[in-house]
Write an enzyme that holds these catalytic residues in place. Structure first.
Site, PDB file in Angstrom:
ATOM      1  CE  LYS A  12       6.317  -1.085  -1.531  1.00 28.82           C
ATOM      2  NZ  LYS A  12       6.911  -2.328  -1.869  1.00 28.82           N
ATOM      3  CG  ASP A  68       7.179  -8.626  -0.964  1.00 33.32           C
ATOM      4  OD1 ASP A  68       6.592  -7.632  -1.894  1.00 33.32           O
ATOM      5  OD2 ASP A  68       6.837  -9.477  -0.439  1.00 33.32           O
ATOM      6  CB  THR A  69       5.909  -4.322   2.673  1.00 34.14           C
ATOM      7  OG1 THR A  69       7.019  -3.520   2.614  1.00 34.14           O
ATOM      8  CG2 THR A  69       5.239  -3.838   4.000  1.00 34.14           C
ATOM      9  N   GLY A 149      -1.325   2.420   1.061  1.00 34.75           N
ATOM     10  CA  GLY A 149      -1.705   1.055   1.420  1.00 34.75           C
ATOM     11  C   GLY A 149      -2.565   1.025   2.673  1.00 34.75           C
ATOM     12  CG  ASP A 151       0.764   4.143   5.659  1.00 35.55           C
ATOM     13  OD1 ASP A 151       1.159   3.235   6.223  1.00 35.55           O
ATOM     14  OD2 ASP A 151       1.308   4.930   4.795  1.00 35.55           O
ATOM     15  CE  LYS A 171       4.701   4.560   6.395  1.00 33.55           C
ATOM     16  NZ  LYS A 171       4.109   4.185   4.881  1.00 33.55           N
ATOM     17  CG  HIS A 176       7.090  -1.428   7.677  1.00 33.13           C
ATOM     18  ND1 HIS A 176       6.303  -0.488   8.130  1.00 33.13           N
ATOM     19  CD2 HIS A 176       6.826  -1.450   6.452  1.00 33.13           C
ATOM     20  CE1 HIS A 176       5.603   0.239   6.995  1.00 33.13           C
ATOM     21  NE2 HIS A 176       5.844  -0.541   6.083  1.00 33.13           N
TER      22      HIS A 176
HETATM   23  P1  IMP Z   1       4.378  -4.905  -1.552  1.00 33.88           P
HETATM   24  O1  IMP Z   1       5.879  -4.586  -0.779  1.00 33.88           O
HETATM   25  O2  IMP Z   1       4.424  -3.375  -2.590  1.00 33.88           O
HETATM   26  O3  IMP Z   1       4.398  -5.918  -2.267  1.00 33.88           O
HETATM   27  O4  IMP Z   1       3.243  -4.217  -0.542  1.00 33.88           O
HETATM   28  C1  IMP Z   1       2.360  -5.194  -0.243  1.00 33.88           C
HETATM   29  C2  IMP Z   1       1.102  -4.401   0.483  1.00 33.88           C
HETATM   30  O5  IMP Z   1       1.327  -3.966   1.511  1.00 33.88           O
HETATM   31  C3  IMP Z   1       0.623  -3.289  -0.630  1.00 33.88           C
HETATM   32  O6  IMP Z   1      -0.746  -3.455  -0.591  1.00 33.88           O
HETATM   33  C4  IMP Z   1       1.038  -2.290  -0.090  1.00 33.88           C
HETATM   34  O7  IMP Z   1       0.108  -1.093  -0.342  1.00 33.88           O
HETATM   35  C5  IMP Z   1       1.143  -2.389   1.371  1.00 33.88           C
HETATM   36  N1  IMP Z   1       2.179  -1.728   1.846  1.00 33.88           N
HETATM   37  C6  IMP Z   1       3.526  -1.793   1.838  1.00 33.88           C
HETATM   38  N2  IMP Z   1       4.169  -0.773   2.656  1.00 33.88           N
HETATM   39  C7  IMP Z   1       3.384  -0.241   3.254  1.00 33.88           C
HETATM   40  C8  IMP Z   1       3.357   0.933   4.180  1.00 33.88           C
HETATM   41  O8  IMP Z   1       4.580   1.277   4.285  1.00 33.88           O
HETATM   42  N3  IMP Z   1       2.413   1.213   4.470  1.00 33.88           N
HETATM   43  C9  IMP Z   1       0.889   0.830   4.659  1.00 33.88           C
HETATM   44  N4  IMP Z   1       0.897  -0.135   3.762  1.00 33.88           N
HETATM   45  C10 IMP Z   1       1.951  -0.890   3.009  1.00 33.88           C
END
Ligand code: IMP
Length: 195
Positions: A12, A68-69, A149, A151, A171, A176
């Site tokens: 990130k 957070d994603t 993650g 991707d 990307k 997002h």
């Molecule tokens: P967090 O924001 O780190 O809690 O992300 C939650 C989950 O989504 C984790 O398993 C990350 O690996 C995945 N994730 C977050 N951002 C991305 C991204 O840009 N691409 C793919 N997976 C993501």
């Protein structure tokens, strides 16, 4: 201005750094000697982003932001969503999560999915939120080696390659996180007293 990105995820940090204007000195958690696991126990992306930024602000008193994603898959009723990090269980790997998604999506023709990122910024104790999203589909197998993650199994709308087949620059044009960070950067740019 110093601004801490409250994450331990080096992927990130690598993605965000080129998106943040030069006048901001972007710091990581290790730069402020924060080596703790930051809790993320809320049930919304906004709640988790806010929890993470507050944790750092309360402990270290620094201006900071956290993201957070979540990956929402239509055919799985929005799963894994806010639980994307631990979809395959506590302590699971990216690979475990991908395998669980592929298994649960096996034979499913509705592949629609959406990545959403929420950022919480704490600036002088005041909180601001920024959101970005990208629509796409879940592939039937992993493609590409870049990124992290989910991707390798996410193909954004309008493209015929996965996020993991894109360069960081590609990307960052559509992701997002880039959408949310661009809003954050524009906001910081408009605050002359912080520059
Ligand atoms: P967090 O924001 O780190 O809690 O992300 C939650 C989950 O989504 C984790 O398993 C990350 O690996 C995945 N994730 C977050 N951002 C991305 C991204 O840009 N691409 C793919 N997976 C993501």
């Amino acid at each position: 201005m110093d601004l801490v990105f409250a994450t331990n995820n080096q992927h990130k940090i690598k993605e965000i750094r080129p998106l943040i204007i030069d006048s901001i000195n972007l710091l990581s958690l290790s730069d402020i000697n924060c080596f703790e696991e930051i809790p993320e126990t809320q049930h919304t992306l906004k709640g988790n982003a806010s929890q993470k930024s507050h944790f750092v602000f309360d402990k270290f008193g620094v201006n900071c932001f956290a993201d957070d994603t979540g990956l929402e898959i239509e055919a799985l009723n929005g799963d894994p969503g806010v639980y994307s990090a631990r979809y395959a269980g506590e302590g699971c790997s990216f690979q475990d999560n991908i395998e669980k998604v592929l298994l649960n999506m096996d034979g499913n023709i509705n592949r629609k999915a959406k990545f959403t990122t929420v950022i919480s910024l704490l600036l002088d104790g005041k909180e601001y939120f920024f959101e970005g999203f990208v629509n796409g589909i879940i592939l039937t197998e992993k493609l590409g080696k870049e990124g992290f993650g989910y991707d390798p199994i996410f193909m954004p709308e309008g493209y015929n390659i996965s996020f993991a087949e894109m360069t960081l620059e590609e990307k960052n044009k559509i992701s997002h996180r880039a959408m949310a960070v661009n809003k954050l950067a524009a906001f910081l740019n408009l605050k002359p007293d912080n520059m």
